[in-house]
Enzyme design. Sequence first.
Site, mmCIF file in Angstrom:
data_model
loop_
_atom_site.group_PDB
_atom_site.id
_atom_site.type_symbol
_atom_site.label_atom_id
_atom_site.label_comp_id
_atom_site.label_asym_id
_atom_site.label_seq_id
_atom_site.Cartn_x
_atom_site.Cartn_y
_atom_site.Cartn_z
ATOM 1 C CG ASP A 102 61.637 -5.901 72.330
ATOM 2 O OD1 ASP A 102 60.899 -6.862 72.602
ATOM 3 O OD2 ASP A 102 62.853 -5.862 72.607
ATOM 4 C CG HIS A 147 65.223 -8.742 73.009
ATOM 5 N ND1 HIS A 147 64.076 -8.236 72.443
ATOM 6 C CD2 HIS A 147 65.340 -10.016 72.543
ATOM 7 C CE1 HIS A 147 63.529 -9.149 71.658
ATOM 8 N NE2 HIS A 147 64.273 -10.250 71.710
#
Length: 355
Positions: free
Chosen positions: A195, A222
Amino acid sequence: MQQPTSGANQRIARIAAHLHPPTLQIEGESSGLGRMDCRAKGGSPGFKVAVLGAAGGIGQPLAMLMKINPLVSVLHLYDVVNTPGVTADISHMDTNAVVRGFLGQQQLEDALTGMDIVIIPAGVPRKPGMTRDDLFNINAGIVKTLCEGIAKCCPKAIVNLISNPVNSTVPIAAEVFKKVGTYDPKRLLGVTMLDVVRANTFVAEVLGLDPREVDVPVVGGHAGVTILPLLSQVKPSCSLTPTEIDYLTDRIQNGGTEVVEAKTGAGSATLSMAYAAAKFADACLRGLRGDAGVIECAYVASTVTELPFFASKVRLGRAGIEEIYSLGPLNEAGLEKAKKELAGSIQKGVSFVRK
């Protein structure tokens, strides 16, 4: 033909030991060749790293990148299929790390014994139309089994957990370790580096900068709305328009879906995930070495919110996590939405082990 000398036999055995460590014997010894003694000539000291799921789409490129890392002296590759081929291939790379392969659950304990860092990309990948929750029933069982092995064979290792859904698999790992009394929250880290890597790349594209010069903290979790890029905390300092913030937030949160759709059924984000995992593992290795100021984002046990797990910036050191940083300024509405989603995912993981 002249018969090989005892010394030649020993050299041949050491070379072959990289591929077949359990069955080798050196002339004059009654026991098998000890894995920890199978060092390449000239090998320098470093850390022992295991990759569990090393024959998969993430595992193979990750194993290659860890073989390149100069801080790795021993690299163990484990999977339930195809490990001998991956091991043979990667072992030919002329870098310091000694590579050994382990195949099937009967060799899991050998793969884990003595490891400093264990990286877990094992599990099935996302496919088109599949949510991270769809992955749960398969990957949850895989993570549970692997963590039971870690608890038994290398309870002090730093665990980097990649297997999705990370929001649930990290709580699963924690519960497994708690059951056997080896849980250390400082040594269990869910890898959310992809990310951050995506955020750095996408923000750099908008700003016209080199991604290597951009640092975007990403907190929360996530998956989807739990991924919270802190665009007000971008370094170097910048001013993004509301339109740019909306575009970047959406793209960062849905980066995984972007890749799954682009591969049209042929897989998920494997190469960029391997890169991000190797980058995060390198940070953990530098922390173990004692480097100062090693700070990355990870999904960890924390008290920055009322939730038991949350991704935020952490400082890494010899004990794993040495400090967890507060979140700083962020979008409160986004935070509340993320926490609601995360709470359910965390409970799902905890319940899986406690049931």
